[in-house]
Design an enzyme around this catalytic site. Structure first.
Site, PDB file in Angstrom:
ATOM      1  N   TYR A 159      70.264 -49.078 -78.746  1.00 39.16           N
ATOM      2  CA  TYR A 159      69.123 -49.399 -79.599  1.00 39.16           C
ATOM      3  C   TYR A 159      68.043 -50.118 -78.789  1.00 39.16           C
ATOM      4  CZ  TYR A 159      72.346 -48.460 -83.495  1.00 39.16           C
ATOM      5  OH  TYR A 159      73.244 -47.899 -84.360  1.00 39.16           O
ATOM      6  N   GLY A 194      69.472 -43.244 -97.168  1.00 38.73           N
ATOM      7  CA  GLY A 194      68.888 -41.984 -96.712  1.00 38.73           C
ATOM      8  C   GLY A 194      67.747 -42.171 -95.735  1.00 38.73           C
ATOM      9  N   ARG A 195      67.929 -43.081 -94.770  1.00 37.17           N
ATOM     10  CA  ARG A 195      66.892 -43.387 -93.762  1.00 37.17           C
ATOM     11  C   ARG A 195      65.569 -43.748 -94.427  1.00 37.17           C
ATOM     12  NH1 ARG A 195      69.068 -42.352 -88.914  1.00 37.17           N
ATOM     13  NH2 ARG A 195      70.816 -40.900 -88.822  1.00 37.17           N
ATOM     14  N   GLY A 196      65.693 -44.489 -95.522  1.00 42.64           N
ATOM     15  CA  GLY A 196      64.523 -44.952 -96.245  1.00 42.64           C
ATOM     16  C   GLY A 196      64.013 -43.993 -97.295  1.00 42.64           C
ATOM     17  N   PHE A 197      64.446 -42.733 -97.242  1.00 44.05           N
ATOM     18  CA  PHE A 197      63.903 -41.743 -98.171  1.00 44.05           C
ATOM     19  C   PHE A 197      64.214 -42.108 -99.615  1.00 44.05           C
ATOM     20  CE2 PHE A 197      64.001 -37.934-100.759  1.00 44.05           C
ATOM     21  CZ  PHE A 197      62.777 -37.356-100.447  1.00 44.05           C
ATOM     22  N   LEU A 198      65.472 -42.449 -99.913  1.00 45.06           N
ATOM     23  CA  LEU A 198      65.855 -42.735-101.289  1.00 45.06           C
ATOM     24  C   LEU A 198      65.362 -44.095-101.753  1.00 45.06           C
ATOM     25  CD1 LEU A 198      69.450 -41.214-101.387  1.00 45.06           C
ATOM     26  CD2 LEU A 198      67.351 -40.278-102.378  1.00 45.06           C
ATOM     27  N   GLY A 232      60.532 -44.861 -99.113  1.00 45.97           N
ATOM     28  CA  GLY A 232      59.791 -45.281 -97.936  1.00 45.97           C
ATOM     29  C   GLY A 232      59.425 -44.176 -96.976  1.00 45.97           C
TER      30      GLY A 232
END
Length: 333
Positions: free
Chosen positions: A55, A202-206, A209
């Site tokens: 990271y 969901g990587r911010g989707f849900l 964002g």
């Protein structure tokens, strides 16, 4: 916050995925804001922090070491080795590399020992037994306390567990990524391995964002992920509208609905949502107080699942580094 067990460790049911503070979703967060997220998380009841050598090419571990070293006894620390940037050509599961990575991570983290150390991806050029054997040597040397695996199939988990007990298995799991339900969750229950869910919203989707990919910053991995592109995105946004309506019905945020759904799915699951904003960190912690009925869980399952979501998780190069049930079967043949 509620707690659950990861091997010998009692941790908050919602941990903090630290990747986004350094990489993955654009440039690193401003230092002062990153510090507020990390220190605020401890104050909010988070006791499980997840990082990795890859990271920010060491940036994330350095950040955690500099900000949290004085409070090291307040949380369980997880990190990872065996992956440089994320495609198969840059996997390296050789024992000597894993041990060298651990030494470097300990220095960056300003730690004497890492509580949970994952093999970030299985390098299929190296038998899983050899890679796990190297991590077992690190346990024997007192440099790590327990061993984890990330993004591996159930057959690979069983092979690894026969070499040395595996404490945790981490992979993506949320209403819109159901791959663990094929076999991995059952294998974890069978072997007594804690399942750690990354990207649980969901990587911010849900969480709402990622409605406008054009606004993704430089280096945001979602700009290459099929689910966030073109017609797939348009189809998925229709699901999001309905998901947000369901969250309003439950009187929580969409992100909290995702996390509460995971808590309801299995009493042994720990999730590690990430964020670069203190407000969202506190919002995620609040999911621990959200109680869902079986009917709401059923509605989430019917609305967002592997049949209704459009697009694959990763672009082909990244997908090649993920050990699937099919690849495990091919390797055994």
């Amino acid at each position: 916050m509620q707690t659950r067990n990861i091997g010998p460790f009692e941790v908050s049911v919602i941990g903090l995925g630290c990747m986004g503070l350094s990489s993955g979703y654009g440039p690193p967060a401003p230092r002062d804001r990153a510090e507020r997220v990390l220190l605020g998380a401890l104050d909010a009841g988070y006791t499980f922090f997840d990082t990795a050598a890859v990271y920010g090419v060491g940036h994330n571990e350095t950040l955690i070491g500099e900000v949290l070293a004085d409070r090291r006894n307040e949380f369980t620390l997880a990190s990872k080795c065996g992956l440089t940037v994320g495609d198969e050509r840059q996997l390296d599961g050789r024992p000597e590399n894993l041990k060298d990575t651990c030494e470097r991570s300990l220095k960056r983290l300003k730690a004497e020992v890492i509580d949970l150390y994952y093999l970030h991806r299985w390098d299929r050029r190296v038998p899983i037994e050899e890679s796990v054997g190297a991590l077992a040597d690190l346990v024997g040397q007192g440099k790590i306390r327990t061993i984890g695996l990330s993004e591996v199939s159930a057959p690979t988990l069983r092979r690894a567990h026969a070499t040395h007990p595996i404490t945790a298995l981490q992979t993506e799991y949320s209403p819109w990524t159901r791959n663990p339900e094929i076999a991995v969750l059952d294998a974890c229950r069978e072997l007594g391995v804690t399942f750690v869910a990354f990207s649980p919203v969901g990587r911010g989707f849900l969480a709402g964002g990622a409605r406008e990919p054009a606004k993704f910053g430089v280096g945001d991995m979602r700009a290459t992920m099929p689910r966030f592109l073109g017609e797939a995105l348009e189809a998925n946004l229709k699901l999001l509208d309905q998901f947000e309506a369901l969250a309003r019905e439950v009187s929580c945020t969409p992100a909290q609905l995702c996390l509460a759904w995971l808590m309801k799915k299995d009493p042994a699951i720990v999730s590690i949502p990430g964020t670069t904003r203190p407000k969202h960190m506190r919002e995620n912690a609040g999911a621990a107080a959200v109680s869902l009925s079986e009917e709401i869980v059923r509605q989430v399952d019917e609305l967002v699942n592997e049949r209704t979501v459009t697009g694959s998780r990763y672009a082909p190069a990244m997908q090649a580094s993920v050990d699937t049930e099919r690849l495990a079967a091919d390797a055994a043949a």
